[in-house]
Enzyme design. Structure first.
Site, PDB file in Angstrom:
ATOM      1  N   ASP A  93       0.859  -1.183   0.000  1.00 20.76           N
ATOM      2  CA  ASP A  93       0.000   0.000   0.000  1.00 20.76           C
ATOM      3  C   ASP A  93       0.894   1.231   0.000  1.00 20.76           C
ATOM      4  O   ASP A  93       1.272   1.752   1.046  1.00 20.76           O
ATOM      5  CB  ASP A  93      -0.917  -0.022   1.219  1.00 20.76           C
ATOM      6  CG  ASP A  93      -2.062   0.964   1.100  1.00 20.76           C
ATOM      7  OD1 ASP A  93      -2.091   1.737   0.125  1.00 20.76           O
ATOM      8  OD2 ASP A  93      -2.932   0.968   1.992  1.00 20.76           O
ATOM      9  N   VAL A  94       1.245   1.690  -1.207  1.00 23.61           N
ATOM     10  CA  VAL A  94       2.157   2.824  -1.344  1.00 23.61           C
ATOM     11  C   VAL A  94       1.464   4.065  -1.899  1.00 23.61           C
ATOM     12  O   VAL A  94       1.969   5.176  -1.752  1.00 23.61           O
ATOM     13  CB  VAL A  94       3.365   2.453  -2.228  1.00 23.61           C
ATOM     14  CG1 VAL A  94       4.229   1.405  -1.545  1.00 23.61           C
ATOM     15  CG2 VAL A  94       2.933   1.948  -3.601  1.00 23.61           C
ATOM     16  N   LYS A  95       0.349   3.881  -2.598  1.00 30.11           N
ATOM     17  CA  LYS A  95      -0.449   4.996  -3.148  1.00 30.11           C
ATOM     18  C   LYS A  95       0.410   5.990  -3.920  1.00 30.11           C
ATOM     19  O   LYS A  95       0.222   7.199  -3.827  1.00 30.11           O
ATOM     20  CB  LYS A  95      -1.232   5.718  -2.045  1.00 30.11           C
ATOM     21  CG  LYS A  95      -2.246   4.841  -1.314  1.00 30.11           C
ATOM     22  CD  LYS A  95      -3.062   5.648  -0.324  1.00 30.11           C
ATOM     23  CE  LYS A  95      -4.083   4.807   0.417  1.00 30.11           C
ATOM     24  NZ  LYS A  95      -3.465   3.879   1.383  1.00 30.11           N
ATOM     25  N   ARG A  96       1.331   5.477  -4.705  1.00 34.20           N
ATOM     26  CA  ARG A  96       2.183   6.365  -5.492  1.00 34.20           C
ATOM     27  C   ARG A  96       1.364   7.019  -6.604  1.00 34.20           C
ATOM     28  O   ARG A  96       0.424   6.427  -7.120  1.00 34.20           O
ATOM     29  CB  ARG A  96       3.357   5.595  -6.082  1.00 34.20           C
ATOM     30  CG  ARG A  96       4.290   4.977  -5.043  1.00 34.20           C
ATOM     31  CD  ARG A  96       4.878   6.030  -4.115  1.00 34.20           C
ATOM     32  NE  ARG A  96       5.968   5.492  -3.316  1.00 34.20           N
ATOM     33  CZ  ARG A  96       5.992   5.413  -1.994  1.00 34.20           C
ATOM     34  NH1 ARG A  96       4.954   5.844  -1.307  1.00 34.20           N
ATOM     35  NH2 ARG A  96       7.031   4.924  -1.348  1.00 34.20           N
ATOM     36  N   THR A 120      -0.757  -0.305  -4.641  1.00 33.24           N
ATOM     37  CA  THR A 120      -1.823   0.687  -4.798  1.00 33.24           C
ATOM     38  C   THR A 120      -1.224   1.944  -5.410  1.00 33.24           C
ATOM     39  O   THR A 120      -0.095   2.334  -5.094  1.00 33.24           O
ATOM     40  CB  THR A 120      -2.480   1.035  -3.453  1.00 33.24           C
ATOM     41  OG1 THR A 120      -1.479   1.548  -2.550  1.00 33.24           O
ATOM     42  CG2 THR A 120      -3.134  -0.199  -2.835  1.00 33.24           C
TER      43      THR A 120
END
Length: 288
Positions: A93-96, A120
């Site tokens: 879950d990095v939401k880059r 993510t």
């Protein structure tokens, strides 16, 4: 989704080691000089082994490891490897949300170097922010995918994602759906769709019939198993439902322990909470 079918579960257990929320028996040693990164490693490895029989995958929130510096990223790497030894996929879950070579570097780091199965990403810079991650998952050929933020579970999400006509979340859903390639039953371009707004989730399913959804907001954020029902695909599947705090910090809820062990045993309580979440999702009709 192969792991979900093999294990008969749609539950994703989130390993989010919040600062200051380690179990007392571990936190007390940190106060005595035990390195926090080593304590986080012990805590998360114990939780990983505990939830493994109940979960389809685990999700690591990268920020909690990044804050610990290089030692924290070693823990992150080791947890991905340990999950692999248990044949349990890891969603990073990095939401880059960057583009071009920068996005490609993020993709290579988390998917190839650290070895996560999925990541993510934030698609609100357009296709340029998603395609480098999809290219990397396809290059690696491990059957992973990319989950793009489409309709998130946080309280203020609707202020932006619900704005416009059609609303922005619908534009994001159509964008992501157009980028994916169907591999097996599902597209490799999945969507993050929160359980806290079931009517939005049902609309996203209409727009993304072939997508796999990563569903946060279940449990501690107030989303119910029933809220998942409108997100199910025509086969009654298509969701991986995340529970982080409700599983990892079950020992804080005052459980009495009983046959599963003492109340201070965070491992047995995490396993019990994961088993309860798995069963609730099964009773709501979510099929792996």
């Amino acid at each position: 989704m192969r792991s979900a079918r093999r294990r008969g579960s749609v539950l994703v257990a989130g390993l989010d080691p919040y600062p200051g929320r380690l179990p007392p028996e571990i936190f007390s040693r940190v106060s005595d000089g035990f390195p926090e990164s080593a304590a986080v490693r012990e805590f998360c490895l114990g939780a990983l082994e505990a939830v493994e029989p109940e979960a389809a995958a685990v999700k690591l929130q990268a920020a909690f490891f990044e804050r610990l510096g290089p030692e924290g990223m070693e823990v992150y790497r080791d947890l991905i490897a340990a999950a692999g030894d248990l044949d349990l996929p890891v969603i990073s879950d990095v939401k880059r949300g960057d583009i071009g070579p920068v996005a490609a570097a993020y993709a290579e780091a988390h998917l190839a170097v650290y070895g996560a199965a999925c990541v993510t990403v934030n698609p609100y810079m357009g296709a340029d922010a998603v395609e480098p991650f999809l290219r990397e998952t396809r290059r690696l050929g491990r059957g992973g995918g990319v989950f793009s933020l489409v309709a998130t579970s946080n309280p203020s999400a609707g202020e932006l994602q619900g704005a416009g006509s059609p609303p922005l979340f619908e534009l994001a859903a159509r964008l992501v759906a157009g980028l994916g390639e169907v591999r097996g039953d599902y597209s490799d371009a999945g969507a993050v769709v929160g359980a806290t707004r079931p009517e939005i989730g049902a609309r996203v399913r209409e727009l993304m019939p072939d997508a796999l959804f990563l569903v946060p907001g279940f449990g501690a954020q107030g989303g119910s198993a029933r809220a998942i029902q409108g997100m199910l695909d025509r086969r009654g599947g298509g969701v991986l439902v995340n529970s982080s705090r409700g599983v990892l910090y079950a020992y804080e809820a005052g459980h009495s322990g009983g046959a599963d062990g003492p109340a201070s045993d965070y491992r047995s309580l995490a396993r019990r909470a994961a088993a309860e979440a798995r069963e609730a999702l099964r009773e709501a009709g979510a099929r792996p």
